[in-house]
Design a protein around this motif. Structure first.
Motif, PDB file in Angstrom:
ATOM      1  N   ASN A  54       0.817  -1.214   0.000  1.00  0.00           N
ATOM      2  CA  ASN A  54       0.000   0.000   0.000  1.00  0.00           C
ATOM      3  C   ASN A  54       0.858   1.274   0.000  1.00  0.00           C
ATOM      4  O   ASN A  54       0.576   2.210  -0.740  1.00  0.00           O
ATOM      5  CB  ASN A  54      -0.950   0.016   1.188  1.00  0.00           C
ATOM      6  N   VAL A  55       1.871   1.286   0.860  1.00  0.00           N
ATOM      7  CA  VAL A  55       2.753   2.442   0.933  1.00  0.00           C
ATOM      8  C   VAL A  55       4.190   1.942   1.085  1.00  0.00           C
ATOM      9  O   VAL A  55       4.459   1.086   1.926  1.00  0.00           O
ATOM     10  CB  VAL A  55       2.422   3.354   2.137  1.00  0.00           C
ATOM     11  N   ILE A  56       5.084   2.483   0.293  1.00  0.00           N
ATOM     12  CA  ILE A  56       6.498   2.132   0.414  1.00  0.00           C
ATOM     13  C   ILE A  56       7.304   3.409   0.297  1.00  0.00           C
ATOM     14  O   ILE A  56       6.935   4.312  -0.463  1.00  0.00           O
ATOM     15  CB  ILE A  56       6.910   1.081  -0.637  1.00  0.00           C
ATOM     16  N   GLU A  82      12.815  10.265  10.710  1.00  0.00           N
ATOM     17  CA  GLU A  82      11.820  11.099  10.043  1.00  0.00           C
ATOM     18  C   GLU A  82      11.518  10.555   8.657  1.00  0.00           C
ATOM     19  O   GLU A  82      12.365   9.917   8.021  1.00  0.00           O
ATOM     20  CB  GLU A  82      12.310  12.551   9.925  1.00  0.00           C
ATOM     21  N   SER A  83      10.311  10.811   8.221  1.00  0.00           N
ATOM     22  CA  SER A  83       9.903  10.374   6.897  1.00  0.00           C
ATOM     23  C   SER A  83      10.540  11.275   5.847  1.00  0.00           C
ATOM     24  O   SER A  83      10.577  12.493   6.000  1.00  0.00           O
ATOM     25  CB  SER A  83       8.380  10.414   6.777  1.00  0.00           C
ATOM     26  N   VAL A  84      11.043  10.665   4.793  1.00  0.00           N
ATOM     27  CA  VAL A  84      11.647  11.409   3.688  1.00  0.00           C
ATOM     28  C   VAL A  84      10.661  11.482   2.522  1.00  0.00           C
ATOM     29  O   VAL A  84      10.304  12.564   2.065  1.00  0.00           O
ATOM     30  CB  VAL A  84      12.956  10.754   3.243  1.00  0.00           C
ATOM     31  N   ALA A  85      10.259  10.336   2.039  1.00  0.00           N
ATOM     32  CA  ALA A  85       9.343  10.290   0.898  1.00  0.00           C
ATOM     33  C   ALA A  85       8.676   8.925   0.838  1.00  0.00           C
ATOM     34  O   ALA A  85       9.317   7.910   1.124  1.00  0.00           O
ATOM     35  CB  ALA A  85      10.095  10.545  -0.412  1.00  0.00           C
ATOM     36  N   THR A  86       7.408   8.932   0.480  1.00  0.00           N
ATOM     37  CA  THR A  86       6.677   7.679   0.306  1.00  0.00           C
ATOM     38  C   THR A  86       5.880   7.732  -0.985  1.00  0.00           C
ATOM     39  O   THR A  86       5.588   8.818  -1.517  1.00  0.00           O
ATOM     40  CB  THR A  86       5.708   7.402   1.475  1.00  0.00           C
ATOM     41  N   ILE A  87       5.543   6.537  -1.466  1.00  0.00           N
ATOM     42  CA  ILE A  87       4.719   6.440  -2.661  1.00  0.00           C
ATOM     43  C   ILE A  87       3.727   5.309  -2.451  1.00  0.00           C
ATOM     44  O   ILE A  87       4.082   4.263  -1.891  1.00  0.00           O
ATOM     45  CB  ILE A  87       5.599   6.221  -3.927  1.00  0.00           C
ATOM     46  N   THR A  88       2.498   5.526  -2.859  1.00  0.00           N
ATOM     47  CA  THR A  88       1.473   4.499  -2.693  1.00  0.00           C
ATOM     48  C   THR A  88       1.382   3.656  -3.961  1.00  0.00           C
ATOM     49  O   THR A  88       1.935   4.015  -5.010  1.00  0.00           O
ATOM     50  CB  THR A  88       0.101   5.109  -2.412  1.00  0.00           C
ATOM     51  N   ASN A  89       0.652   2.542  -3.861  1.00  0.00           N
ATOM     52  CA  ASN A  89       0.529   1.678  -5.034  1.00  0.00           C
ATOM     53  C   ASN A  89      -0.399   2.278  -6.095  1.00  0.00           C
ATOM     54  O   ASN A  89      -0.527   1.719  -7.187  1.00  0.00           O
ATOM     55  CB  ASN A  89       0.087   0.259  -4.662  1.00  0.00           C
ATOM     56  N   SER A  90      -1.000   3.418  -5.778  1.00  0.00           N
ATOM     57  CA  SER A  90      -1.767   4.146  -6.796  1.00  0.00           C
ATOM     58  C   SER A  90      -0.957   5.304  -7.354  1.00  0.00           C
ATOM     59  O   SER A  90      -1.450   6.074  -8.182  1.00  0.00           O
ATOM     60  CB  SER A  90      -3.086   4.650  -6.206  1.00  0.00           C
ATOM     61  N   GLY A  91       0.288   5.437  -6.881  1.00  0.00           N
ATOM     62  CA  GLY A  91       1.181   6.437  -7.427  1.00  0.00           C
ATOM     63  C   GLY A  91       1.218   7.774  -6.700  1.00  0.00           C
ATOM     64  O   GLY A  91       1.901   8.700  -7.148  1.00  0.00           O
ATOM     65  N   THR A  92       0.520   7.866  -5.585  1.00  0.00           N
ATOM     66  CA  THR A  92       0.531   9.129  -4.841  1.00  0.00           C
ATOM     67  C   THR A  92       1.848   9.277  -4.089  1.00  0.00           C
ATOM     68  O   THR A  92       2.263   8.373  -3.370  1.00  0.00           O
ATOM     69  CB  THR A  92      -0.636   9.164  -3.841  1.00  0.00           C
ATOM     70  N   VAL A  93       2.467  10.422  -4.263  1.00  0.00           N
ATOM     71  CA  VAL A  93       3.767  10.696  -3.636  1.00  0.00           C
ATOM     72  C   VAL A  93       3.585  11.668  -2.479  1.00  0.00           C
ATOM     73  O   VAL A  93       2.839  12.646  -2.571  1.00  0.00           O
ATOM     74  CB  VAL A  93       4.746  11.283  -4.667  1.00  0.00           C
TER      75      VAL A  93
END
Length: 121
Positions: free
Chosen positions: A32-34, A46-57
């Motif tokens: 779902n999120v990576i 801290e979070s740097v960057a994530t992307i969902t399996n639908s492409g949301t960054v």
């Protein structure tokens, strides 16, 4: 179980670039999120960057314009392109994957071991 293996870290001079890779043992379309998180010595992760399996960054505001996250579904790999690196970017960068189950509701979270990024000033 999902294994995540990071690579691409190293020592770079201020102003330089690195591209980190996170290879997943699972189809990233099923995740779902990576994304990427970092922890500098003496500081909280801290979070740097994530992307969902639908492409949301989702990219940390302070890093916009320098960092970019992308995914190659065919290679089950997520990348973090880091440009114009600064000494404050020095940290252990780790990959995280979250899989959501709805019935019953459950979140699975997996972490890689991380890759060290050191930026010399």
């Amino acid at each position: 179980q999902v294994q995540l293996v990071e690579s691409g870290g190293g020592l770079v001079e201020s102003g330089g670039s690195l591209r980190l890779s996170c290879e997943s043992s699972a189809n990233i379309g099923s995740i779902n999120v990576i994304g990427w998180h970092r922890q500098a010595p003496g500081k909280q992760r801290e979070s740097v960057a994530t992307i969902t399996n639908s492409g949301t960054v989702n990219l940390r505001d302070s890093l916009k314009g320098r960092f970019t996250i992308s995914a190659d579904n065919a290679k089950n790999t997520v990348y973090l392109q880091m440009d114009n690196l600064e000494s404050d970017d020095t940290a252990l960068y780790s990959c995280n994957a979250i899989i959501r189950h709805d019935s019953p509701y459950q979140l699975e979270s997996y972490w890689g071991r991380g890759t060290q990024v050191t930026v010399s000033s």
